[in-house]
Design a protein around this motif. Structure first.
Motif, short mmCIF file in Angstrom:
data_model
loop_
_atom_site.label_atom_id
_atom_site.label_comp_id
_atom_site.label_asym_id
_atom_site.label_seq_id
_atom_site.Cartn_x
_atom_site.Cartn_y
_atom_site.Cartn_z
N ALA A 185 0.83 -1.20 0.00
CA ALA A 185 0.00 0.00 0.00
C ALA A 185 0.86 1.25 0.00
O ALA A 185 0.59 2.22 -0.72
CB ALA A 185 -0.93 -0.01 1.21
N GLU A 223 2.83 1.62 -3.43
CA GLU A 223 1.92 1.98 -4.51
C GLU A 223 1.49 3.44 -4.41
O GLU A 223 1.38 4.14 -5.42
CB GLU A 223 0.70 1.06 -4.49
CG GLU A 223 0.99 -0.36 -4.96
CD GLU A 223 -0.23 -1.25 -4.90
OE1 GLU A 223 -1.27 -0.81 -4.35
OE2 GLU A 223 -0.16 -2.40 -5.39
N ALA A 224 1.24 3.91 -3.19
CA ALA A 224 0.86 5.31 -3.01
C ALA A 224 2.00 6.24 -3.39
O ALA A 224 1.79 7.28 -4.02
CB ALA A 224 0.45 5.54 -1.55
N THR A 231 -4.22 2.25 3.49
CA THR A 231 -4.48 1.90 2.10
C THR A 231 -3.68 2.81 1.18
O THR A 231 -3.27 3.91 1.58
CB THR A 231 -5.97 2.05 1.75
OG1 THR A 231 -6.34 3.45 1.86
CG2 THR A 231 -6.84 1.23 2.69
N ALA A 232 -3.48 2.36 -0.04
CA ALA A 232 -2.78 3.20 -1.02
C ALA A 232 -3.53 4.49 -1.23
O ALA A 232 -2.93 5.56 -1.41
CB ALA A 232 -2.61 2.42 -2.33
N GLU A 233 -4.86 4.43 -1.20
CA GLU A 233 -5.66 5.63 -1.45
C GLU A 233 -5.50 6.66 -0.33
O GLU A 233 -5.31 7.86 -0.60
CB GLU A 233 -7.14 5.25 -1.59
CG GLU A 233 -7.48 4.45 -2.84
CD GLU A 233 -7.02 3.00 -2.77
OE1 GLU A 233 -6.75 2.51 -1.63
OE2 GLU A 233 -6.90 2.35 -3.81
N SER A 234 -5.58 6.19 0.94
CA SER A 234 -5.46 7.15 2.04
C SER A 234 -4.08 7.76 2.10
O SER A 234 -3.92 8.96 2.38
CB SER A 234 -5.79 6.46 3.37
OG SER A 234 -4.86 5.43 3.66
N LEU A 235 -3.06 6.98 1.82
CA LEU A 235 -1.70 7.50 1.86
C LEU A 235 -1.43 8.42 0.67
O LEU A 235 -0.71 9.42 0.81
CB LEU A 235 -0.69 6.36 1.89
CG LEU A 235 0.78 6.77 2.06
CD1 LEU A 235 0.96 7.67 3.28
CD2 LEU A 235 1.67 5.54 2.19
N THR A 236 -2.02 8.12 -0.48
CA THR A 236 -1.87 8.99 -1.64
C THR A 236 -2.37 10.39 -1.32
O THR A 236 -1.73 11.40 -1.62
CB THR A 236 -2.62 8.43 -2.86
OG1 THR A 236 -2.04 7.17 -3.21
CG2 THR A 236 -2.53 9.37 -4.04
#
Length: 411
Positions: free
Chosen positions: A262, A265-266, A367-372
């Motif tokens: 995760a 990827e972010a 998650t990758a989304e939250s870290l992005t």
């Protein structure tokens, strides 16, 4: 003049003692340290030439095997820690002029009892303010002993915490005290803290807000570290733009492979490179691409000076080191005092905290989304400028202040 430092815990409890021990020695003090027998700690003290007395069981196996929040085996572990203070630590303290202790309550209450028996100066020190009674914050819950639901008054909660501490540790402490001819104590927690505990945190990053205790804030304690970064890591840093550091220190995040994936990827989604720190969780690269590098034990101050952001669990040490480097932070708290540091980073504008747990989930929910999203926030020039401004205020003389205070107290 001789001083004994007693500590028990993961690296965040041990490494600051290295810094203080080195500074005391520079003041002409003979220093020895009681610390867990983990190989990494033995090497840490050997590297600076400070005598270490192995005390208690190794910490790393304990941290990586105990279920978060579980009280299973707690009574036995607490009794062993208390026994170590009245045994190994007491022997090491013979002939000393002062005993300074940090760590969980079984350690500090035992250490003060030893100092009382020997008639020497005792100092309690904490490396985060969350555990000190204050009307501005509730006490952290103790393993297996939740605080009463529905109670919101902080003073009432701290009084309940004192009763819980007595229930959990009072009998064992007083049994050991009786064996060496000391009277029982009523109020184990406050006995361990004393009325003037030291707080080894930076006053800008972690201002003390409390009443009732005459807290002495020294500034954070840094250990001297002149190690060069590994050649392979330096080559990676030189080969492209500043990467993002990801590490969870002594926190055993599970499943490590999912957390690493995760995070990487972010970072890649933002067009950035990554440095992954293995730590207790055993994080590693997720593939063979050359935009990611995995590291073990390195000098964080040297590394953080060359990264674009630091993604971490929110320990006092990592938070302060990143702040000192002037690098934006993304804090993913896993427990203990880490939510506090996430709040402080956010409040200061030097980074953001990311929610890491769901209500019905015991593991990290990174998650990758939250870290992005978090990385997008900390990449803003405003956050970078604020991080640089706060870095200029971080005190670096904490061990000097503490050493002088201790010498003055010994008199």
């Amino acid at each position: 003049m001789r001083v004994l430092l007693s500590t028990y815990g993961a690296r965040g409890s041990v490494e600051p003692m290295v810094g203080l021990a080195v500074r005391l020695r520079e003041f002409g003090v003979e220093v020895r340290v009681c610390a867990p027998p983990d190989e990494e700690f033995v090497e840490l003290f050997a590297g600076v030439g400070v005598e270490m007395v192995p005390t208690g069981a190794p910490v790393r196996p304990l941290v990586t095997t105990v279920v978060p929040g579980s009280a299973a085996g707690l009574a036995e572990r607490a009794a062993a820690l208390i026994g170590a203070q009245f045994g190994t630590v007491a022997a090491a303290a013979e002939g000393c002029d002062a005993l300074l202790a940090t760590g969980p309550l079984p350690v500090t209450a035992g250490a003060r009892s030893v100092a009382e028996k020997l008639g020497i100066r005792y100092v309690h020190v904490g490396h985060q303010p969350v555990g000190l009674p204050s009307p501005h914050q509730p006490p952290p819950a103790r393993r297996g002993r939740p605080l009463p639901p529905g109670v919101t008054d902080h003073r009432e909660l701290w009084e309940e915490d004192a009763r819980i501490a007595d229930d959990m540790f009072g009998a064992e402490i007083n049994s050991r005290r009786a064996e060496i001819g000391l009277p029982p104590v009523d109020g184990v927690r406050d006995y361990a803290f004393t009325g003037t505990p030291w707080l080894a945190t930076d006053p800008v990053l972690s201002p003390w807000q409390g009443s009732g205790l005459a807290v002495v804030q020294t500034g954070a304690w840094f250990r001297p570290d002149e190690r060069p970064l590994p050649a392979e890591l330096t080559a990676f840093l030189d080969a492209g733009p500043a990467p993002v550091f990801v590490g969870f220190g002594s926190m055993p995040v599970e499943p490590a492979a999912d957390v690493a994936r995760a995070a990487v990827e972010a970072i890649r989604a933002g067009g950035l490179r990554a440095v992954v720190s293995r730590g207790y969780a055993g994080l590693d690269r997720i593939d063979d691409k050359d935009d990611c590098f995995a590291v073990g034990e390195v000098d964080h101050r040297a590394l953080f000076a060359r990264v674009a952001a630091v993604v971490h669990h929110g320990s006092a040490g990592t938070t302060t080191t990143a702040a000192r480097a002037g690098v934006p932070q993304v804090v993913v708290p896993q427990g203990a005092d880490q939510p506090y540091w996430a709040e402080r980073v956010t409040a200061l504008g030097i980074g953001v905290g990311v929610e890491s747990r769901a209500a019905a989930h015991d593991g990290p929910v990174l998650t990758a989304e939250s870290l992005t999203g978090a990385l997008a926030v900390v990449s803003h020039p405003r956050v970078r400028a604020r991080a640089a401004a706060v870095a200029a205020t971080v005190r670096t003389d904490g061990t000097t202040v503490a050493a002088r205070l201790l010498l003055d107290a010994i008199g």
